[in-house]
Motif scaffolding. Structure first.
Motif, PDB file in Angstrom:
ATOM      1  N   ARG A  31       0.836  -1.200   0.000  1.00  0.00           N
ATOM      2  CA  ARG A  31       0.000   0.000   0.000  1.00  0.00           C
ATOM      3  C   ARG A  31       0.868   1.246   0.000  1.00  0.00           C
ATOM      4  O   ARG A  31       1.845   1.324   0.746  1.00  0.00           O
ATOM      5  N   TYR A  33       0.550   5.615  -0.155  1.00  0.00           N
ATOM      6  CA  TYR A  33      -0.326   6.764   0.018  1.00  0.00           C
ATOM      7  C   TYR A  33       0.435   8.046  -0.315  1.00  0.00           C
ATOM      8  O   TYR A  33       1.616   8.179  -0.007  1.00  0.00           O
ATOM      9  N   TYR A  35       0.161  12.205   0.414  1.00  0.00           N
ATOM     10  CA  TYR A  35      -0.456  13.252   1.225  1.00  0.00           C
ATOM     11  C   TYR A  35       0.163  14.597   0.844  1.00  0.00           C
ATOM     12  O   TYR A  35       1.282  14.668   0.349  1.00  0.00           O
ATOM     13  N   PRO A  43      -1.033  16.497   7.519  1.00  0.00           N
ATOM     14  CA  PRO A  43      -1.071  15.980   6.155  1.00  0.00           C
ATOM     15  C   PRO A  43      -2.507  15.720   5.702  1.00  0.00           C
ATOM     16  O   PRO A  43      -3.329  15.244   6.489  1.00  0.00           O
ATOM     17  N   PHE A  45      -4.859  13.695   2.899  1.00  0.00           N
ATOM     18  CA  PHE A  45      -4.842  12.552   1.998  1.00  0.00           C
ATOM     19  C   PHE A  45      -5.117  12.987   0.563  1.00  0.00           C
ATOM     20  O   PHE A  45      -6.030  13.777   0.299  1.00  0.00           O
ATOM     21  N   TYR A  48      -4.352   6.806  -2.967  1.00  0.00           N
ATOM     22  CA  TYR A  48      -3.883   5.566  -2.359  1.00  0.00           C
ATOM     23  C   TYR A  48      -3.852   4.451  -3.398  1.00  0.00           C
ATOM     24  O   TYR A  48      -4.747   4.349  -4.234  1.00  0.00           O
ATOM     25  N   LEU A  91       4.031  14.350   0.698  1.00  0.00           N
ATOM     26  CA  LEU A  91       4.532  13.217   1.468  1.00  0.00           C
ATOM     27  C   LEU A  91       4.008  11.909   0.899  1.00  0.00           C
ATOM     28  O   LEU A  91       2.850  11.810   0.494  1.00  0.00           O
ATOM     29  N   LEU A 100      -5.293  -2.327   9.381  1.00  0.00           N
ATOM     30  CA  LEU A 100      -4.925  -0.971   9.766  1.00  0.00           C
ATOM     31  C   LEU A 100      -3.524  -1.004  10.346  1.00  0.00           C
ATOM     32  O   LEU A 100      -3.312  -1.456  11.465  1.00  0.00           O
ATOM     33  N   GLN A 101      -2.574  -0.551   9.551  1.00  0.00           N
ATOM     34  CA  GLN A 101      -1.173  -0.650   9.910  1.00  0.00           C
ATOM     35  C   GLN A 101      -0.546   0.729  10.045  1.00  0.00           C
ATOM     36  O   GLN A 101      -1.020   1.692   9.423  1.00  0.00           O
ATOM     37  N   PRO A 102       0.526   0.843  10.807  1.00  0.00           N
ATOM     38  CA  PRO A 102       1.246   2.120  10.855  1.00  0.00           C
ATOM     39  C   PRO A 102       1.775   2.477   9.479  1.00  0.00           C
ATOM     40  O   PRO A 102       2.165   1.592   8.702  1.00  0.00           O
ATOM     41  N   GLN A 103       1.788   3.773   9.188  1.00  0.00           N
ATOM     42  CA  GLN A 103       2.315   4.209   7.908  1.00  0.00           C
ATOM     43  C   GLN A 103       3.727   4.743   8.100  1.00  0.00           C
ATOM     44  O   GLN A 103       4.023   5.442   9.058  1.00  0.00           O
ATOM     45  N   PHE A 105       6.470   7.117   6.580  1.00  0.00           N
ATOM     46  CA  PHE A 105       6.540   8.273   5.702  1.00  0.00           C
ATOM     47  C   PHE A 105       7.957   8.508   5.192  1.00  0.00           C
ATOM     48  O   PHE A 105       8.939   8.246   5.882  1.00  0.00           O
ATOM     49  N   GLY A 106       8.010   9.039   3.963  1.00  0.00           N
ATOM     50  CA  GLY A 106       9.271   9.544   3.433  1.00  0.00           C
ATOM     51  C   GLY A 106       9.503  10.961   3.921  1.00  0.00           C
ATOM     52  O   GLY A 106       8.658  11.546   4.619  1.00  0.00           O
ATOM     53  N   ASP A 107      10.647  11.517   3.526  1.00  0.00           N
ATOM     54  CA  ASP A 107      10.994  12.877   3.951  1.00  0.00           C
ATOM     55  C   ASP A 107      10.233  13.943   3.172  1.00  0.00           C
ATOM     56  O   ASP A 107      10.278  15.115   3.534  1.00  0.00           O
TER      57      ASP A 107
ATOM     58  N   ASN B  31     -10.030   3.114  14.429  1.00  0.00           N
ATOM     59  CA  ASN B  31      -8.832   3.160  15.256  1.00  0.00           C
ATOM     60  C   ASN B  31      -8.272   4.568  15.216  1.00  0.00           C
ATOM     61  O   ASN B  31      -8.785   5.414  14.465  1.00  0.00           O
ATOM     62  N   GLN B  33      -4.383   6.661  15.308  1.00  0.00           N
ATOM     63  CA  GLN B  33      -2.935   6.567  15.339  1.00  0.00           C
ATOM     64  C   GLN B  33      -2.373   7.927  15.756  1.00  0.00           C
ATOM     65  O   GLN B  33      -2.959   8.972  15.489  1.00  0.00           O
ATOM     66  N   TYR B  35       1.185  10.310  15.651  1.00  0.00           N
ATOM     67  CA  TYR B  35       2.459  10.525  14.981  1.00  0.00           C
ATOM     68  C   TYR B  35       3.144  11.743  15.582  1.00  0.00           C
ATOM     69  O   TYR B  35       2.487  12.669  16.064  1.00  0.00           O
ATOM     70  N   HIS B  42       9.605  14.306   8.951  1.00  0.00           N
ATOM     71  CA  HIS B  42       8.362  13.715   8.478  1.00  0.00           C
ATOM     72  C   HIS B  42       7.644  13.061   9.658  1.00  0.00           C
ATOM     73  O   HIS B  42       8.254  12.799  10.705  1.00  0.00           O
ATOM     74  N   PRO B  43       6.342  12.808   9.516  1.00  0.00           N
ATOM     75  CA  PRO B  43       5.613  12.154  10.612  1.00  0.00           C
ATOM     76  C   PRO B  43       6.187  10.766  10.899  1.00  0.00           C
ATOM     77  O   PRO B  43       6.457   9.989   9.975  1.00  0.00           O
ATOM     78  N   PHE B  45       5.457   7.330  13.216  1.00  0.00           N
ATOM     79  CA  PHE B  45       4.418   6.622  13.956  1.00  0.00           C
ATOM     80  C   PHE B  45       4.821   6.424  15.415  1.00  0.00           C
ATOM     81  O   PHE B  45       5.960   6.032  15.723  1.00  0.00           O
ATOM     82  N   GLN B  48      -0.839   2.996  17.941  1.00  0.00           N
ATOM     83  CA  GLN B  48      -2.179   2.814  17.401  1.00  0.00           C
ATOM     84  C   GLN B  48      -3.087   2.321  18.523  1.00  0.00           C
ATOM     85  O   GLN B  48      -2.713   1.428  19.288  1.00  0.00           O
ATOM     86  N   LEU B  98      -5.394   7.970   6.218  1.00  0.00           N
ATOM     87  CA  LEU B  98      -5.402   8.671   7.493  1.00  0.00           C
ATOM     88  C   LEU B  98      -6.004  10.061   7.351  1.00  0.00           C
ATOM     89  O   LEU B  98      -5.697  10.785   6.399  1.00  0.00           O
ATOM     90  N   PHE B 100      -5.840  13.327   9.343  1.00  0.00           N
ATOM     91  CA  PHE B 100      -5.032  13.920  10.402  1.00  0.00           C
ATOM     92  C   PHE B 100      -5.732  15.111  11.034  1.00  0.00           C
ATOM     93  O   PHE B 100      -6.438  15.870  10.370  1.00  0.00           O
TER      94      PHE B 100
END
Lengths: 114, 110
Positions: A31, A33, A35, A43, A45, A48, A91, A100-103, A105-107, B31, B33, B35, B42-43, B45, B48, B98, B100
């Motif tokens: 996955r 995304y 932003y 951020p 959205f 995706y 981003l 539902l997983q933690p995302q 992020f890139g810089d 849920n 999350q 950050y 950057h954000p 994590f 959760q 997400l 935010f």
């Protein structure tokens, strides 16, 4: 785990020009995304992908914006005929679905429109 | 559409003081999350929360999810200068996208 990589880090362009950003997600993350973040805001959205399929697009994403993920690995975000309001940090985040997983992020790519 | 609101927008504390940020959603969340984004970064994590009324701790950080799953909070005990940054809550949809909040920026004076 080399992390999410985004290029370029900074892009300065004149209004009306086209720009393209690249995102390389964490390998095996299915996955991806996109932003957009402006100063002092969280951020927002944009779109995706699950593998190569673009499954959701925000209403924020006008016709000037297009995103691809042709082989389910890296992704590109193109903005055509840039406007002043496009100035922002773009981003990219990736995660290993489903669920539902933690995302991660890139810089980001900071876009400045002159 | 779904909105996530966060207060306060800014918080300045003396090192050693506690800090709390609050997050409220217009709709029930599956849920939430949290950050942290350092200046220029950057954000990243943090945690959760999934269950109604859930409380989780990470060292000096305590996260709570409301009984109705529409609000959440992050509390930092005895802040340190390394806690500086912007803390975001984010509600997620079934697709994982997400939503935010606008974030709370924490400044810590040594």
């Amino acid at each position: 785990d080399t992390g999410v990589s985004q290029n370029p880090r900074h892009k300065i362009t004149k209004r009306g020009q086209n720009v393209t950003f690249r995102c390389d997600p964490i390998s095996e993350h299915n996955r991806l995304y996109w932003y957009r973040q402006t100063l002092g805001q969280g951020p927002e959205f944009l779109t995706y992908f699950q593998n190569e399929a673009q499954l959701e697009k925000s209403r924020l994403l006008s016709d000037r914006f297009s995103a691809e993920r042709p082989k389910g690995s890296f992704s590109t975000l193109e903005i055509q005929r840039t406007e002043q309001g496009d100035s922002a940090m773009y981003l990219c985040a990736s995660t290993l679905g489903p669920g539902l997983q933690p995302q991660h992020f890139g810089d980001g790519t900071r876009l400045s429109i002159l | 559409g779904q909105q996530v609101m966060q207060i306060p927008q800014y918080q300045h504390v003396q090192e050693g003081e506690d800090f709390t940020t609050y997050c409220n959603s217009s709709t029930t969340l599956s849920n939430i999350q949290w950050y942290k984004q350092r200046p220029g970064g950057h954000p990243v994590f943090l945690i959760q929360l999934v269950k109604s009324g859930e409380v989780k701790k990470q060292k000096r950080l305590t996260f709570q999810f409301g009984e109705a799953k529409k609000n959440s909070s992050l509390h930092i005990t005895a802040t340190q200068t390394t806690d500086v940054g912007t803390y975001f809550c984010a509600g997620s949809s079934n697709t994982g996208k997400l939503i935010f909040g606008q974030g709370t920026t924490l400044q810590v004076k040594p």
